[in-house]
Write an enzyme that holds these catalytic residues in place. Structure first.
Site, PDB file in Angstrom:
ATOM      1  N   ASP A   1      -9.399   0.880   2.086  1.00 42.71           N
ATOM      2  CA  ASP A   1      -9.328   1.359   0.699  1.00 42.71           C
ATOM      3  C   ASP A   1     -10.625   1.003  -0.029  1.00 42.71           C
ATOM      4  O   ASP A   1     -11.218   1.816  -0.728  1.00 42.71           O
ATOM      5  CB  ASP A   1      -8.176   0.672  -0.069  1.00 42.71           C
ATOM      6  CG  ASP A   1      -6.822   1.315   0.230  1.00 42.71           C
ATOM      7  OD1 ASP A   1      -6.727   2.024   1.236  1.00 42.71           O
ATOM      8  OD2 ASP A   1      -5.865   1.081  -0.537  1.00 42.71           O
ATOM      9  N   THR A  20      -2.925   6.120  -4.188  1.00 38.22           N
ATOM     10  CA  THR A  20      -1.743   6.878  -3.764  1.00 38.22           C
ATOM     11  C   THR A  20      -0.543   6.594  -4.660  1.00 38.22           C
ATOM     12  O   THR A  20       0.153   7.518  -5.076  1.00 38.22           O
ATOM     13  CB  THR A  20      -1.352   6.564  -2.308  1.00 38.22           C
ATOM     14  OG1 THR A  20      -1.303   5.168  -2.141  1.00 38.22           O
ATOM     15  CG2 THR A  20      -2.326   7.139  -1.337  1.00 38.22           C
ATOM     16  N   THR A  21      -0.320   5.316  -4.961  1.00 42.82           N
ATOM     17  CA  THR A  21       0.853   4.975  -5.766  1.00 42.82           C
ATOM     18  C   THR A  21       0.736   5.617  -7.149  1.00 42.82           C
ATOM     19  O   THR A  21       1.688   6.211  -7.659  1.00 42.82           O
ATOM     20  CB  THR A  21       0.977   3.440  -5.880  1.00 42.82           C
ATOM     21  OG1 THR A  21       0.824   2.894  -4.575  1.00 42.82           O
ATOM     22  CG2 THR A  21       2.307   3.035  -6.450  1.00 42.82           C
ATOM     23  N   ASP A  63       0.831  -1.191   0.000  1.00 44.41           N
ATOM     24  CA  ASP A  63       0.000   0.000   0.000  1.00 44.41           C
ATOM     25  C   ASP A  63       0.875   1.253   0.000  1.00 44.41           C
ATOM     26  O   ASP A  63       1.619   1.504   0.947  1.00 44.41           O
ATOM     27  CB  ASP A  63      -0.905  -0.015   1.237  1.00 44.41           C
ATOM     28  CG  ASP A  63      -2.004   1.023   1.138  1.00 44.41           C
ATOM     29  OD1 ASP A  63      -3.082   0.677   0.659  1.00 44.41           O
ATOM     30  OD2 ASP A  63      -1.753   2.188   1.506  1.00 44.41           O
TER      31      ASP A  63
HETATM   32  N1  ATP Z   1      -6.552  -7.002 -13.349  1.00 51.24           N
HETATM   33  C1  ATP Z   1      -5.835  -5.884 -13.486  1.00 51.24           C
HETATM   34  N2  ATP Z   1      -4.989  -5.742 -14.513  1.00 51.24           N
HETATM   35  C2  ATP Z   1      -4.255  -4.617 -14.681  1.00 51.24           C
HETATM   36  N3  ATP Z   1      -4.304  -3.583 -13.862  1.00 51.24           N
HETATM   37  C3  ATP Z   1      -5.134  -3.654 -12.817  1.00 51.24           C
HETATM   38  C4  ATP Z   1      -5.948  -4.793 -12.569  1.00 51.24           C
HETATM   39  N4  ATP Z   1      -6.636  -4.576 -11.427  1.00 51.24           N
HETATM   40  C5  ATP Z   1      -6.297  -3.351 -10.996  1.00 51.24           C
HETATM   41  N5  ATP Z   1      -5.395  -2.787 -11.815  1.00 51.24           N
HETATM   42  C6  ATP Z   1      -4.771  -1.460 -11.752  1.00 51.24           C
HETATM   43  O1  ATP Z   1      -3.892  -1.364 -10.652  1.00 51.24           O
HETATM   44  C7  ATP Z   1      -3.768   0.012 -10.318  1.00 51.24           C
HETATM   45  C8  ATP Z   1      -3.886   0.184  -8.830  1.00 51.24           C
HETATM   46  O2  ATP Z   1      -2.812  -0.447  -8.201  1.00 51.24           O
HETATM   47  P1  ATP Z   1      -2.481  -0.201  -6.668  1.00 51.24           P
HETATM   48  O3  ATP Z   1      -3.703  -0.431  -5.867  1.00 51.24           O
HETATM   49  O4  ATP Z   1      -1.267  -0.991  -6.364  1.00 51.24           O
HETATM   50  O5  ATP Z   1      -2.071   1.316  -6.632  1.00 51.24           O
HETATM   51  P2  ATP Z   1      -2.876   2.604  -6.216  1.00 51.24           P
HETATM   52  O6  ATP Z   1      -4.327   2.307  -6.110  1.00 51.24           O
HETATM   53  O7  ATP Z   1      -2.462   3.662  -7.152  1.00 51.24           O
HETATM   54  O8  ATP Z   1      -2.239   2.943  -4.799  1.00 51.24           O
HETATM   55  P3  ATP Z   1      -2.586   2.343  -3.345  1.00 51.24           P
HETATM   56  O9  ATP Z   1      -3.605   1.277  -3.491  1.00 51.24           O
HETATM   57  O10 ATP Z   1      -1.287   1.846  -2.873  1.00 51.24           O
HETATM   58  O11 ATP Z   1      -3.100   3.517  -2.597  1.00 51.24           O
HETATM   59  C9  ATP Z   1      -4.860   0.757 -11.036  1.00 51.24           C
HETATM   60  O12 ATP Z   1      -4.324   1.452 -12.127  1.00 51.24           O
HETATM   61  C10 ATP Z   1      -5.770  -0.358 -11.509  1.00 51.24           C
HETATM   62  O13 ATP Z   1      -6.478  -0.038 -12.684  1.00 51.24           O
HETATM   63 MG    MG Z   2      -5.092   0.776  -4.913  1.00 48.68          MG
END
Ligand code: ATP
Ligand code: MG
Length: 526
Positions: free
Chosen positions: A389, A94-95, A61
């Site tokens: 989240d 966030t990421t 996260d």
């Molecule tokens: N099956 C999938 N294939 C490709 N990308 C995906 C899939 N499921 C989710 N994602 C993508 O992953 C990303 C989110 O990843 P992640 O949750 O690690 O980061 P974040 O939401 O930016 O940050 P955080 O959750 O750490 O606050 C989004 O761009 C989302 O569209």
């Molecule tokens: Mg996320």
């Protein structure tokens, strides 16, 4: 004498100018993005965080990782604030926000190094950001509150990149039910997410997690003779030590006859009896005290069939106050009927080795708890962060009711349309708008890279796939490693999340590009 003010800097003050100043700031910010880049998406890696006491947490996260970094650099801290603000306003993303901001800054730096002045870059970025927000408004899918599948899909997408992904079907249903419980018609559901109380409890596995109508708190009754179940309970929530006040000093009491002893004890007892009378007269059946309840008073309460919990934490008594609709009282003599709360049932339960109190059938029907169960403490803590989240994403969607497709789809479409828009603009601003478009592709690129796939090849494929408006949701699924319509596949995110990423990224670049000097006091970190 001229009117130009002369600023005399204290000895030891360092001044860094123009290009060097921007470069320093941007490099520090990009470094922050690099620490969390590899955690993005379903195939992202986790980080092991070790705190100063040696406690280890493993998480992917972004917000959690950045919270735990000990950063002294001011510019780097501004990047961390981007993450904090999206965490507070959306609860996820966030990421992505940090990666996108870093890409915007990096691309701006490249333009600066080609001798382009920051002014047209700032202007071009502003034009591009406004355009991108317009595009999202135009292409995002509108949903209604009854589109349960879309809500669940958004929850699953948020979970894809988390440890609880294997249980995403289970948790998406549970989280949706919880949010529906607290949902507000006025678009304020997100602000109420904290009303969903997550309580970590021992259990065999996360799959045993339950949604409970009411509020749980990890506290046992103060006296075993108190009832285990109270029906139609009038509840007093107080912040007052229920004991005889101890004298400030170690006083010696000279007692010369047995009657004196009795007098003294009677006096002490009288105070406790007075307290008891207040509760009895009002028909109170349950006392929630943020302060202490003495053993003796606990026994008195038990005799009257009144139950009580003591030393209740602030966050716990606040959610109890809300749930049972009571008012917090400090001065017992002023306690009145109006201050009391109500619950159809107050139950004391033992889960594993711990004791809990559950208030259900509360005056406020919106109070709900998630009893998060699992074996290891670390698993529960990570699951709690992810679940937060997910609840936030669903709540945000309840308030905004627009979604876009994830897995890079929205970013590829934004890059394409922003590039087309750049062609309508002349001058140096055009370069800046193109640089902004390029930054969008950093997200799909990172998702592909983190999945160990061929970055350039797949990015080119994705770009080529976005030909007509109907192709807008074509993205990559890095779970199945396929390219296709991610909206149909159920990989969706709140449009508001992307809006926030764009806004915070462009605000940050604007701020940083305007800085042309860093003046640091002697001994401070740049
Ligand atoms: N099956 C999938 N294939 C490709 N990308 C995906 C899939 N499921 C989710 N994602 C993508 O992953 C990303 C989110 O990843 P992640 O949750 O690690 O980061 P974040 O939401 O930016 O940050 P955080 O959750 O750490 O606050 C989004 O761009 C989302 O569209
Ligand atoms: Mg996320």
């Amino acid at each position: 004498m001229s009117n130009v003010p002369i600023i005399i800097l204290k000895e030891g003050t360092e001044e860094t100018r123009e290009r060097e100043a921007r470069k320093q700031n941007i490099t520090a910010m990009v470094a922050i993005a690099e620490t969390i880049r590899s955690t993005l998406g379903p195939k992202g890696m986790s980080k092991m965080l070790v705190d100063s006491l040696g406690d280890v947490t493993i998480t992917s996260d972004g917000a959690e990782i950045l919270k735990n970094l000990d950063i002294e650099n001011i510019a780097a801290n501004m990047m961390v604030n981007v993450a904090k603000s999206i965490d507070e306003d959306i609860g996820d993303g966030t990421t992505s926000a940090v990666i996108f901001s870093a890409a915007l800054l990096n691309n701006a730096l490249e333009l600066i190094e080609q001798d382009i002045h920051p002014k047209p870059i700032i202007h071009g970025y502003k034009l591009a950001a406004d355009k991108a927000l317009e595009i999202i408004k135009e292409i995002a899918e509108k949903i209604s509150r009854d589109d349960n599948e879309v809500f669940k899909n958004a929850a699953k997408t948020a979970m894809n990149a988390k440890d609880i992904a294997p249980l995403k079907d289970f948790f998406s249903g549970l989280a949706l039910k919880a949010v529906k419980h607290i949902a507000e018609e006025d678009g304020n559901t997100f602000a109420k997410v904290s009303n969903i109380k997550i309580v970590k409890a021992p259990g065999k596995s996360l799959k045993d997690t339950e949604l409970i109508n009411g509020v749980y708190t990890q506290k046992g009754k103060v006296n075993t003779m108190m009832p285990d179940l109270i029906k139609d309970a009038k509840i007093a929530v107080i912040r007052r030590k229920l004991d005889v006040k101890k004298t400030e000093f170690d006083a010696q009491i000279r007692i010369s006859s047995p009657t004196d002893i009795q007098k003294f004890l009677n006096q002490e007892d009288k105070i406790l009896q007075d307290y008891l009378k207040i509760f009895k007269d009002l028909g109170v059946k349950m006392i929630v005290n943020s302060s202490d309840i003495s053993e003796k008073f606990g026994a008195y309460l038990a005799k009257e069939g009144i139950a009580g919990i003591k030393n209740v934490s602030e966050s716990d008594y606040k959610s109890i106050l809300k749930a049972v609709d009571a008012k917090l009282v400090d001065d017992l003599t002023s306690l009145s009927e109006n201050d009391l709360g109500f619950a159809e049932k107050v139950q004391f339960e033992k889960l594993g080795d711990d004791e809990y109190t559950l208030f259900s059938g509360c005056k406020n029907p919106k109070s709900v708890s998630i009893l998060l169960k699992g074996g290891l403490d670390k698993i529960l803590s990570t699951a709690e962060v992810s679940l937060n989240d997910v609840l936030s994403v669903i709540a945000k969607l309840f308030d905004t009711k627009t979604v876009v497709a994830g897995g890079g789809a929205i970013y590829i479409e934004l890059a394409k349309r922003t590039r087309a828009y750049a062609n309508e603009i002349s001058g140096k601003e055009q370069l800046a708008v193109n640089a902004f478009a390029l930054a969008f592709e950093e997200i799909p690129k990172t998702l592909i890279r983190n999945a160990g796939l061929e970055e350039i090849e797949l990015l080119t494929e994705l770009r080529a796939a976005h030909r007509t408006p109907d192709d807008k949701w074509i993205g990559i699924d890095t779970i199945t490693n396929t390219i296709g319509d991610n909206f149909k596949k159920g990989i969706v995110e709140p449009a508001e999340l992307i809006n926030h990423i764009i806004k915070s990224g462009s605000e940050l670049t604007n701020l940083i590009l305007r800085v042309d000097r860093i003046i640091s006091a002697k001994g401070s970190m740049p």
